[in-house]
Each structure stands twice: as structure tokens, then as C-alpha cells.
Design an enzyme around this catalytic site. Structure first.
Site, PDB file in Angstrom:
ATOM      1  N   THR A 189      38.379   1.236   2.090  1.00  0.00           N
ATOM      2  CA  THR A 189      37.124   1.414   1.376  1.00  0.00           C
ATOM      3  C   THR A 189      35.927   1.319   2.321  1.00  0.00           C
ATOM      4  O   THR A 189      35.906   0.458   3.196  1.00  0.00           O
ATOM      5  CB  THR A 189      36.997   0.275   0.347  1.00  0.00           C
ATOM      6  N   ARG A 217      44.686   3.282 -12.641  1.00  0.00           N
ATOM      7  CA  ARG A 217      44.357   2.021 -11.964  1.00  0.00           C
ATOM      8  C   ARG A 217      42.953   2.106 -11.331  1.00  0.00           C
ATOM      9  O   ARG A 217      42.607   3.073 -10.676  1.00  0.00           O
ATOM     10  CB  ARG A 217      45.397   1.731 -10.878  1.00  0.00           C
ATOM     11  N   VAL A 218      42.175   1.061 -11.527  1.00  0.00           N
ATOM     12  CA  VAL A 218      40.857   0.951 -10.897  1.00  0.00           C
ATOM     13  C   VAL A 218      40.813  -0.382 -10.161  1.00  0.00           C
ATOM     14  O   VAL A 218      41.230  -1.411 -10.706  1.00  0.00           O
ATOM     15  CB  VAL A 218      39.728   1.025 -11.954  1.00  0.00           C
ATOM     16  N   GLY A 219      40.319  -0.369  -8.942  1.00  0.00           N
ATOM     17  CA  GLY A 219      40.240  -1.608  -8.161  1.00  0.00           C
ATOM     18  C   GLY A 219      38.871  -2.252  -8.255  1.00  0.00           C
ATOM     19  O   GLY A 219      38.185  -2.158  -9.272  1.00  0.00           O
ATOM     20  N   ASP A 220      38.488  -2.890  -7.180  1.00  0.00           N
ATOM     21  CA  ASP A 220      37.218  -3.627  -7.160  1.00  0.00           C
ATOM     22  C   ASP A 220      36.008  -2.753  -6.841  1.00  0.00           C
ATOM     23  O   ASP A 220      34.881  -3.088  -7.198  1.00  0.00           O
ATOM     24  CB  ASP A 220      37.289  -4.741  -6.109  1.00  0.00           C
ATOM     25  N   THR A 240      36.494  -4.840   1.015  1.00  0.00           N
ATOM     26  CA  THR A 240      37.521  -3.835   1.252  1.00  0.00           C
ATOM     27  C   THR A 240      38.877  -4.536   1.132  1.00  0.00           C
ATOM     28  O   THR A 240      38.964  -5.749   1.269  1.00  0.00           O
ATOM     29  CB  THR A 240      37.351  -3.208   2.654  1.00  0.00           C
ATOM     30  N   GLY A 241      39.909  -3.768   0.853  1.00  0.00           N
ATOM     31  CA  GLY A 241      41.238  -4.363   0.743  1.00  0.00           C
ATOM     32  C   GLY A 241      41.773  -4.261  -0.664  1.00  0.00           C
ATOM     33  O   GLY A 241      41.343  -3.415  -1.454  1.00  0.00           O
ATOM     34  N   GLY A 243      41.988  -4.553  -4.138  1.00  0.00           N
ATOM     35  CA  GLY A 243      40.905  -4.792  -5.076  1.00  0.00           C
ATOM     36  C   GLY A 243      41.214  -5.784  -6.176  1.00  0.00           C
ATOM     37  O   GLY A 243      40.322  -6.493  -6.651  1.00  0.00           O
TER      38      GLY A 243
END
Ligand code: GLY
Length: 327
Positions: A189, A217-220, A240-241, A243
Site C-alpha cells: 500500500t 474483502r476490504v482492508g484498512d 501498510t501491511g 489491513g
């Protein structure tokens, strides 16, 4: 050499707004660390990983007296448009069904924010997020609704899946083994924070998310408070990473609040990572990196595993800074 000293805290003030005389007059007994004698380093831009071109573009805008918001949007667009970057924008790795879905958010100095989640077929999710922020009463648009909104705002339909990412996905499907590799190609990210010559802070975050994720799927990264948070009185943070772990701790908001309480950006990032480690005592198989910047342009970064770095562009120069790590 920058110097910090312990000073008394007022419940009415925030660290980023404080000046030494104001702090000296505070009556509250609670002591916090704050920066009192540091010269401001602005304008300045920092971003996760060694995204030299993106930070250079942002710096160009800042240097020409542009706003931090413009610097963020046009800076991270460089990575969204780079087809060789398989973790952001066009060329990003798809979900397990072969669809590239993009997440992004943006936040300005007034606390306005906009985000798009699981956006398909649009090359610049950060610009759509900005339109959500500036031209709707909403903060987040997701999926088909976000895509429809983008078309209404003049964005063109494009194919985000490059041949390279498609071939890799077809190869992955043979085993369909879901992993979260650490430091994938040494980037992931892009989260970016900038302060312009007016002292206004903005931030942005954009990603294609975890490769071969479940559809939907949705991350941070598009979640305000998790992947990004900015408070113009204090500073900003971005992540980053993996999420999911950043969402569980509302990582970027936490880091900004820690800075408000007096921690330096570096100390706040370290505490942010420690909170995640506390929730994952038996896991060492994932990476998180945080970066943060306070109102004075002081910066910090910290991660779980070595290999993370962040790029800083300021009047002091352009450099890639290796982050210290928990392990
Ligand atoms: N940090 C990017 C993601 O987890 O989607």
C-alpha cells in the site's frame, strides 16, 4: 539535534498547537512529552515504502506552493498508474475470482474525508475518493455504487488486470494457497502524508489490497482511522501491511491520539505496532508498517519485521529511511 522536554499538559490543548509559553502556563499536573524548541520542517511529504516518484511528484506540488491535498492526490496517482506496481491501482493483483478491486481514502486539513471501497474498472481510486469527499454528503462509497459514481464524474472504464497479474493469478489458482507474504516486493500500500507551506496537513492511502483475497474483502486502507488519519492540530499517520490487524487497533487514529498526548511520531508508531503485537502474541507471519508526522514536520516509522522503509522529501532533502522493526 532535536530536543524534547517534559512539560505540563492542558486538557484544552493539543500537542501540535502548543508553543512553549502556552505549555508553561498549563496547570494540569499530568506530564507529557512534547516538542518545544524544534524548528518546523515544512513543506514536507512522507510515504510508505520507497516510492520515489510518487513522493517527488508530491514535493513538486508542495514546492510550488500547492496544497497538501493536491500533493497527496497527484503524488499517489503516480503509483496507481504504474502498471509494474502490482499492489496499487492498474496492474494490481486481483482477488481470487480474478477481479482487481481497489481501495483508497483521502483526508484534508479540515477533517473532511472520502473513500472508495472495492472499486473496479477505474484507474485512480484516490481521485474518486476526493470527489466523494468534495462533491457528496458521504464519506464512503463501495463497489458498484462507487463505480457508477466515478462514471458520473467523468472517469473512464479501464481494464485494471494486466497480462502479468493475470498470468500470476492463473498460476496461483493451481494451488489456491492463501498467504500474506511479508514485504511483498518491498512495497505494498502507498500511504502518504504532506504538510504544505500554510502548515496544513493532508493524507491519502491507496491499494489493490491483499492479493487473491476473498471477493468483497476490504482492508484498512480506505478506512478512516485505520489506514489513515489526519488531525491538522496534531499530525497524521498511515499504514501498510495486513489491513485486518490495523483495523482491529484503529491504528492510524491511535497513533495520532498518542501524538496528541505528547509522544513523538516515532514513539507513537512504536506503540501502534506494540498494540498489534499484544493482540497477536503467537503470530509472526505478517507485516505491518506505520509512518507518522506531527505538525512540525517531525516524522517516524516502525514495523513488525525488518524490510519496511519510508520516503521523506523536505527542505532537508530526499531520502529513503529504513524503519526499525519490532522483531
Ligand atoms: N494494507 C492493505 C490491505 O490490507 O488491504
Amino acid at each position: 539535534m532535536r530536543r524534547r522536554k517534559f512539560i505540563k499538559k492542558s486538557g484544552l490543548t493539543t500537542a501540535g498547537m502548543l508553543t512553549a509559553p502556552v505549555l508553561a502556563s498549563c496547570k494540569d499536573e499530568k506530564k507529557v512529552e512534547a516538542i518545544t524548541d524544534q524548528k518546523s520542517v515544512i513543506p514536507i511529504v512522507i510515504c510508505t515504502w520507497d516510492f520515489k516518484n510518487a513522493s517527488a511528484k508530491a514535493w513538486e506540488i508542495l514546492y510550488q506552493n500547492g496544497s497538501s491535498l493536491d500533493a497527496i492526490e497527484h503524488g499517489v496517482r503516480i503509483e496507481e498508474d504504474d502498471v509494474n506496481n502490482q499492489t496499487v491501482g492498474t496492474g494490481g493483483r486481483p482477488d481470487r475470482d480474478g477481479n482487481v478491486t481497489l481501495d483508497a481514502c483521502i483526508m484534508d486539513a479540515a477533517g473532511n474525508c472520502g473513500a472508495v471501497l472495492a472499486l473496479q474498472n477505474i484507474a485512480n481510486p484516490i481521485s474518486v475518493a476526493r470527489k466523494v469527499m468534495e462533491e457528496t454528503p458521504h464519506v464512503m462509497l463501495a463497489g458498484k455504487g462507487a463505480e457508477q459514481f466515478a462514471y458520473e464524474k467523468g472517469f473512464k472504464k479501464v481494464n485494471l488486470l494486466t497480462e502479468k497479474s493475470k498470468q500470476e493469478w492463473l498460476e496461483w489458482k493451481k494451488t489456491a494457497n492463501y498467504e500474506t507474504p511479508i514485504n511483498i516486493e518491498n512495497h505494498d500500500t502507498i500511504g502518504m502524508l504532506a504538510i504544505d507551506k500554510n502548515g496544513d496537513i493532508s493524507g491519502g492511502c491507496t491499494t489493490s489490497g491483499m492479493a487473491y483475497k476473498l471477493a468483497g474483502r476490504v482492508g484498512d486502507s480506505p478506512i478512516i482511522g485505520a489506514g489513515l488519519f489526519v488531525d491538522n492540530a496534531v499530525g497524521g499517520a498511515t499504514a501498510t501491511g495486513v489491513g485486518e490487524e490495523v483495523v482491529r487497533t484503529v491504528g492510524s487514529f491511535l497513533i495520532v491520539e498518542l501524538m496528541r498526548q505528547g509522544k513523538s511520531p516515532q514513539e507513537a508508531c512504536e506503540e501502534g505496532v506494540r498494540r498489534i503485537i499484544e493482540k497477536n502474541k503467537n503470530r509472526k507471519d505478517f507485516q505491518i508498517g506505520f509512518i507518522a508526522m506531527n505538525k512540525n514536520g517531525e516524522t517516524g516509522g516502525y514495523c513488525i519485521h525488518s524490510g519496511f522503509s519510508y520516503r521523506r522529501y523536505s527542505p532537508e532533502g530526499h531520502e529513503n529511511i529504513e524503519s526499525q522493526s519490532y522483531f
